[in-house]
Design an enzyme around this catalytic site. Structure first.
Site, PDB file in Angstrom:
ATOM      1  N   THR A   1      45.030  47.430  21.451  1.00  0.00           N
ATOM      2  CA  THR A   1      44.360  46.928  20.256  1.00  0.00           C
ATOM      3  C   THR A   1      45.421  46.503  19.235  1.00  0.00           C
ATOM      4  O   THR A   1      46.606  46.407  19.562  1.00  0.00           O
ATOM      5  CB  THR A   1      43.347  47.965  19.706  1.00  0.00           C
ATOM      6  OG1 THR A   1      42.614  47.360  18.640  1.00  0.00           O
ATOM      7  CG2 THR A   1      44.029  49.229  19.213  1.00  0.00           C
TER       8      THR A   1
ATOM      9  N   LYS B   1      48.182  42.907  20.792  1.00  0.00           N
ATOM     10  CA  LYS B   1      47.526  42.113  21.833  1.00  0.00           C
ATOM     11  C   LYS B   1      48.332  40.901  22.289  1.00  0.00           C
ATOM     12  O   LYS B   1      48.232  40.499  23.449  1.00  0.00           O
ATOM     13  CB  LYS B   1      46.136  41.667  21.352  1.00  0.00           C
ATOM     14  CG  LYS B   1      45.162  42.829  21.220  1.00  0.00           C
ATOM     15  CD  LYS B   1      43.767  42.375  20.826  1.00  0.00           C
ATOM     16  CE  LYS B   1      42.856  43.596  20.669  1.00  0.00           C
ATOM     17  NZ  LYS B   1      41.465  43.206  20.403  1.00  0.00           N
TER      18      LYS B   1
ATOM     19  N   GLY C   1      44.364  34.889  15.513  1.00  0.00           N
ATOM     20  CA  GLY C   1      45.235  35.940  16.027  1.00  0.00           C
ATOM     21  C   GLY C   1      44.834  36.301  17.447  1.00  0.00           C
ATOM     22  O   GLY C   1      44.149  35.543  18.127  1.00  0.00           O
ATOM     23  N   GLY C   2      45.281  37.481  17.890  1.00  0.00           N
ATOM     24  CA  GLY C   2      45.029  37.903  19.270  1.00  0.00           C
ATOM     25  C   GLY C   2      43.555  37.876  19.626  1.00  0.00           C
ATOM     26  O   GLY C   2      43.157  37.318  20.659  1.00  0.00           O
TER      27      GLY C   2
END
Lengths: 283, 283
Positions: free
Chosen positions: B76, B80, B143-144
Site C-alpha cells: 500500500t 506501489k 499516482g500508484g
C-alpha cells in the site's frame, strides 16, 4: 474452544511483530508458546516463523531490522552463533556463549542479543529436582546451544564441567571463553575422551538423537548409576539416549523443559509482563 | 465468539507467510480480510503488517525475498510504484499502471507483481450499479492507485478518460503509457483544467479527503446532477467529497468497495481457491 485466544482476525495494521528464524523451521514451538503469552497478557502482537537458510541470514536480518513494527527475533538452529554479528549489543549470556537465541529492539533503536537456552536449561534441571550447584557435569556438544548451557551451568555454580566436541577448533574456542571467566573448572575433549567417573549430570547438546538411526552421543555404561541424564532435543520428545537412561533406572530431564522455562525469561526480556499502554485494547 | 477463526495458537512452524507493506501501516485492512480468507479456505497461512519507510523498502524487499516460507506481499502507500523494481515479472495491470499492490512467489522462485486496485475498483462500481462501459470518466490523481484505476476503466471499455494531476511529469508519463494501449481516449490536465461537462462518473484517487481540513479534489458544481461520484479513500469511510455528493443527490461509491472486491481477485492470484494439500489440517 471457549478458551481460544484471539484469532488471526485480531491481527490488524497496529499489531507488533516477532519472528523465529530457523532452517528448518517447521519444528519450532516458539509460535505456540509466545502467541499464547501474547494472548494471556493482552498484547497486540504476533510471532510468526521465518524459514531462512545460512546463506540468506544476512539479507534477512537486514530486512528485519528495517521493519519498524518488529520488536523481537528468536533464533534457532543453525543461526545461533552467526546471528550475534547482526546485534549492536550482546547480553552477558550471549557474550560468554558466543551465541544468541533472542534479539530485541531497545527504545533507542539498537538491537540487543542474548541467550536464554542455558538459563532455561538450568531452570528445567531445578524444576526436575536437580540443583546443579556443586556438581560435576559432562556435556556433549559445544555448538550454539552447548556453549550456552555450559555458561549457565557454570553461572549456577557447578564444580566441574567436562565438555566434549569432535571439532578441536570449536573446543579450544569455547574453552578459552569459559576459562577467562571460570578458571580451572572446565576441561575439554573429543568424544573418545569421554570420562563418566563421578559425573552427577550428563547432558546432550549435540543434534544426535533427532534421527532414529543416530548413535548415542555418549556411552551410558561409563556413567554412575545415579547420574541424571538430560537432553536438549525436543523432537522426538524422548530421544534414544533418554529412553536408554530411563530403562537403566537413571533420572532423566527432557528437552521440552529448556524451552518451557524460557517463556518466563522471554516475558522479562521483551518486557511483556507489564500491562501494555497502547494497542488493540484502546479505542 | 463462536465464529472466531483459529487463533494465533494455530500459527506453527509450518505456517506460510504473507505480509502487507505500508507507511503508515496501522490503517491497513488487509490482515482482517486475508486472515479471514485463510481461515475459510483452511490454509495454514497468516498475513501480518510490516511497517517500512520509503528509504528502507529495498532492504526489506531483499530480506522478504530470502524468506523461504513467504508466499505473498501486498503493498500500500507509498510503495506501489517503487515496489515494481523488485519484481521479476509484471502482470498486465501492473505493466500498464506502472504500479503494483500484490506480489507472489511463482513455483520457479520468481516474483510476479500485479495490480488489483483498478480491477477491484471496477468490480465495486459494477456492484453498485454503475457499469463503466461507454461512459465518460473524470479521474483526479495519477499516482500508484490512480493509474491502476485509469487502466482498469479503459480495459472495462469507457469511452473517454479525463485525468487530472498537479504533477506535469507524472501526467505526461501516465498519458504516454495509456495512449500506447488506448490511443485517442485519454486527456490529461492540471487540477485547474477540470472539465465536468458530460461526465458520467467522477473519481477521486488523490489522498485529498483523508484529513478533515483537506480541500475537495474537484468542484462538484462542475459535474452533471446525475454524475456518480466515487472515492478510493477508505478512512474516513465517507469523505467530505462523498458527503457533499450525497447531499447534492448524486449517487456515490465508497472506498471500501475497491478493497472488498479485491479479496476475490487475491484468492485467484495467490491460488487460494483450491483445497490445500498439506498444512495444519493433516496429522
Amino acid at each position: 474452544m471457549p478458551d481460544a485466544p484471539p484469532g488471526p482476525s485480531a491481527i490488524s495494521g497496529t499489531t507488533r511483530l516477532y519472528v523465529v528464524l530457523g532452517d528448518p523451521v517447521a519444528q519450532v514451538r516458539a509460535p505456540g508458546l509466545l502467541n499464547d503469552l501474547f494472548a494471556r497478557t493482552a498484547r497486540d502482537a504476533v510471532l510468526v516463523p521465518v524459514h531462512v537458510g545460512p546463506d540468506d541470514l544476512e539479507e534477512v536480518m537486514r530486512g528485519l531490522r528495517h521493519m519498524r513494527n518488529l520488536d523481537g527475533i528468536l533464533v534457532t538452529v543453525p543461526h545461533k552463533i552467526e546471528v550475534c554479528r547482526y546485534a549492536d549489543l550482546l547480553g552477558p549470556a550471549a557474550e560468554v556463549a558466543g551465541s544468541a537465541n533472542a534479539l530485541r529492539r531497545n527504545p533507542d533503536g539498537t538491537w540487543l542479543a542474548d541467550n536464554f537456552d542455558g538459563a532455561g536449561f538450568v531452570h528445567g534441571l531445578r524444576d526436575n529436582g536437580h540443583d546443579p550447584a556443586g556438581t560435576t557435569v559432562a556435556l556433549a556438544g559445544a555448538g550454539g546451544a552447548g556453549r550456552a548451557v555450559a555458561a549457565a551451568l557454570l553461572t549456577a555454580g557447578i564444580a566441574q564441567l567436562r565438555l566434549y566436541d569432535p571439532d578441536s577448533t570449536r573446543r579450544e574456542d569455547v574453552l578459552a571463553r569459559l576459562e577467562a571467566r571460570w578458571p580451572g573448572r572446565v576441561t575439554v575433549g573429543a568424544e573418545g575422551d569421554f570420562d563418566g567417573d563421578g559425573v552427577d549430570i550428563a547432558v546432550n547438546a549435540t543434534p544426535l538423537g533427532m534421527r532414529p538411526d543416530d548413535p548415542l552421543p555418549f556411552d551410558l555404561a561409563r556413567l554412575p548409576h545415579t547420574c541424571a541424564v538430560a537432553d536438549i532435543i525436543m523432537k522426538p520428545a524422548e530421544t534414544a539416549l533418554l529412553k536408554a537412561a530411563r530403562d537403566s533406572g537413571r533420572p532423566v530431564v527432557h528437552g521440552r523443559h529448556m524451552l518451557d522455562s524460557q517463556v518466563l525469561l522471554y516475558e522479562e526480556f521483551f518486557a511483556l509482563h507489564a500491562p501494555e499502554r497502547k494497542g488493540r485494547l484502546e479505542p
